[in-house]
Design an enzyme around this catalytic site. Structure first.
Site, PDB file in Angstrom:
ATOM      1  N   ASP A 155       0.866  -1.171   0.000  1.00  6.38           N
ATOM      2  CA  ASP A 155       0.000   0.000   0.000  1.00  6.38           C
ATOM      3  C   ASP A 155       0.915   1.237   0.000  1.00  6.38           C
ATOM      4  OD1 ASP A 155      -2.337   1.593   0.429  1.00  6.38           O
ATOM      5  OD2 ASP A 155      -1.765   1.739   2.530  1.00  6.38           O
ATOM      6  N   ASP A 187      -1.487  -0.917   6.097  1.00  6.16           N
ATOM      7  CA  ASP A 187      -1.701  -0.451   7.466  1.00  6.16           C
ATOM      8  C   ASP A 187      -3.132  -0.038   7.751  1.00  6.16           C
ATOM      9  OD1 ASP A 187      -1.630   1.949   5.923  1.00  6.16           O
ATOM     10  OD2 ASP A 187      -1.295   3.068   7.779  1.00  6.16           O
ATOM     11  N   ASP A 221      -7.141  -2.284   4.130  1.00  5.93           N
ATOM     12  CA  ASP A 221      -6.151  -3.259   3.670  1.00  5.93           C
ATOM     13  C   ASP A 221      -6.408  -4.659   4.228  1.00  5.93           C
ATOM     14  OD1 ASP A 221      -4.701  -1.403   2.187  1.00  5.93           O
ATOM     15  OD2 ASP A 221      -3.532  -0.775   3.926  1.00  5.93           O
TER      16      ASP A 221
END
Length: 623
Positions: free
Chosen positions: A323, A516, A520
């Site tokens: 990410d 995080d 996600d």
């Protein structure tokens, strides 16, 4: 050494001294006096092994190392090989003591992490500071943490400033400051100043409790090598016992049939030697110990691995998917530009901040921080968060849409597209485009080096998935040297992209996803190995992940892979070494070339070497 280990050491020394004295005495070979005298050191050093072997037989769990040692040594004593009988038991106990000490050392490394468990929380009762069990503190309570004390429960500082020692959580020695408004996590040590903290979680859900639970339960998830060794031992031990019986009986019986001297004593001795050599201690002990040491060493460095199976998988990581926000970038957004249309900058910022009043997203927080005025939530109604697009709300009676290009397209308003590095929030009020606000996020200082290190430890493809605009994502990807980037993704799109990458990799390759945010969590669960940025990460991400990085440093990704590779290298070194030496000595023993002293080395010597090698997994500082 603990008390139990010291007692075993005293028994070893006593038995060794008695045996040395008996070897110096002029005792007649085969005499009953010599037999009785050698029984004294034999029972001194071996009574607990004999007791365990008897219990195993009684409980119908016959085939273990205690049974092998008991049969081999009793047989040796019965054949008059008193010295070898005592020596086998003596050196076996030396190996067991060494293994016990090694496990204790690994546990002490884990127990250093366990020091984060808080013993109490301070609350004010009738004007007096009172210590209570952290379990009794409810969400929203005010607790006081004095210098030298651990923060017992996660919360927000409402009064006081202090420096926090986070080394037990993150592995980093650099202290962090805490001031009013800062979120603090349990397990940190207050080094200076008195803090008043309003708790945001119950003790059982706090960071310290979750970390301890992860580490304590890590051993329940076994790797393929561990499961192989467990199955191997269940089949191997009975097989070698029956083989020893066959070695003791078949050659003499065949000799009798063909009219040759059967030499019963010689073949029984070979069978007993075969039993001692075959003991699978080196494998059964060293493999779990290696994983235990690897998990312990990683935890000291702020890398929490939820099971040895994940160490095994992590060592094969070839595709790293990440990410962007909060993983490769700081996740700390700031309003850097306001471009209004037919409205003032202050008004545009006010409408955007009020529309985002209920959101905790970093972008929403940056808008509210830039506005920096109290917001009356009664002025904001009908808030609707549109996943991957933005937010729609009624603000002061007007319909406000704040989000990306997709949101503007859905509103059906014409707007001027901004091609600037950063996150662009377009605002439409009552269907009319009113301008945009530019919000920028900084790349983490270690992100570029982290990508380079990942490639150094064997990752062949690095991919970034983000919901940000293509222009922002491309700039970040180019700066970091990523292999590919996919932008403007919804949470479901991220899962789809990971599915495509999973389909493209070979069977022996593993895909890791690092994230995080709460969005996600689905991707963390779908990846072969999910890695969560733990310190700032959401609870959902940490729960879904298999590995947690406590200090949000992307450099720890390559460190985790490096630790896993070292651990697995040691595991396979021990497997090949132990099996190789045993097979060689078993063949030599069956042929009568290897005697009981070879057997002692093949059992105890190999175990000590394997355990010494396993302890190397603790040393992960410079990986």
């Amino acid at each position: 050494m603990n008390k139990k280990q010291k007692k075993v050491l005293i028994r070893i020394i006593a038995a060794a001294l008695m045996m040395a004295v008996l070897l110096l005495l002029p005792l007649e070979e085969g005499s009953w006096i010599r037999f009785v005298l050698f029984l004294i050191p034999y029972f001194t050093i071996g009574y607990d092994i004999l007791k365990k072997a008897f219990k195993g037989i009684k409980n119908k769990q016959v085939f273990d190392e205690n049974f092998l040692m008991a049969v081999a040594t009793i047989g040796a004593m019965a054949l008059g090989e008193y010295t070898e009988g005592v020596a086998v038991m003596l050196f076996y106990q030396v190996g067991e003591l060494f293994q016990s000490y090694a496990v204790g050392k690994s546990r002490r490394n884990i127990s250093q992490l366990m020091d984060i468990r808080p013993d109490f929380a301070n609350i004010m009762v009738d004007g007096q500071l009172t210590q209570v069990d952290p379990d009794e503190v409810e969400i929203g309570s005010e607790i006081i943490v004095q210098p030298g004390e651990k923060i017992p429960i996660d919360g927000v500082v409402i009064d006081g400033t202090a420096t926090l020692d986070t080394a037990a959580l993150t592995g980093e020695s650099v202290p962090r400051s805490a001031k009013p408004g800062d979120e603090v996590i349990s397990g940190c040590i207050n080094m200076s100043g008195v803090l008043t903290i309003r708790t945001t979680k119950e003790f059982g859900e706090s960071t310290a409790s979750k970390i301890l639970d992860l580490v304590e339960n890590a051993s329940s998830k076994k790797s393929k090598p561990e499961n192989f060794i467990s199955r191997f031992a269940r089949v191997y031990t009975p097989a070698v016992c029956y083989s020893a019986v066959a070695l003791a009986v078949l050659p003499p019986v065949i000799s009798l049939i063909i009219g040759v001297n059967p030499n019963w004593g010689q073949w029984i001795y070979r069978a007993l030697t075969f039993l001692v050599i075959s003991c699978p201690c080196a494998l059964v002990i060293s493999i779990p110990l290696t994983f235990f040491a690897g998990i312990g060493g990683a935890s000291k460095e702020g890398v929490l691995v939820k099971g040895s199976n994940y160490l095994d998988m992590l060592s094969k990581a070839k595709i790293a998917v990440m990410d962007k926000t909060g993983t490769l970038t700081e996740g700390v957004f700031k309003v850097t530009k306001i471009v209004p249309k037919d409205i003032s900058e202050d008004e545009l910022l006010m409408y955007a901040a009020m529309a985002e009043v209920y959101s905790n997203h970093p972008i929403s927080r940056s808008l509210k921080e830039a506005y920096n005025k109290p917001i009356d939530t009664n002025d904001v109604t009908d808030v609707e968060e549109i996943s991957g697009h933005g937010i729609r709300a009624i603000v002061l009676g007007k319909t406000v849409n704040a989000g990306n290009e997709k949101l503007m397209a859905s509103v059906g308003t014409a707007f001027n597209q901004a091609n600037e590095p950063g996150t662009v929030i377009y605002i439409a009020i009552d269907g009319q485009y009113k301008g945009y606000i530019l919000i920028s996020d900084q790349i983490k200082a270690t992100s570029k080096a982290a990508i380079e290190n990942m490639k150094r430890v064997g990752v062949r493809q690095t991919v970034m998935l983000t919901g940000d605009s293509k222009s922002v994502a491309d700039i970040v990807a180019k700066d970091l040297g990523l292999d590919s980037v996919c932008s403007e993704l919804l949470p479901g799109d991220k899962v789809q992209k990971v599915e495509e990458l999973l389909a493209s990799k070979s069977e022996n390759e593993q895909l890791i996803f690092v994230g995080d945010g709460i969005n996600d969590a689905p991707v963390l669960s779908r990846a072969d190995i999910g890695i969560a940025m733990g310190a700032l990460g959401s609870d959902a991400a940490i729960e879904a992940a298999d590995v947690v990085l406590m200090d949000d440093d992307p450099m720890k990704i390559s460190k985790a892979i490096g630790i896993a590779k070292k651990c697995m290298r040691i595991v396979y070194e021990n497997i090949y070494f132990a099996i190789g030496v045993k097979v060689l000595c078993l063949i030599l023993g069956a042929l009568g070339i290897a005697n009981m002293w070879y057997a002692i080395f093949a059992d105890v010597g190999v175990m000590v070497i394997a355990v010494l090698n396993a302890i190397r997994a603790l040393r992960v500082k410079n990986i």
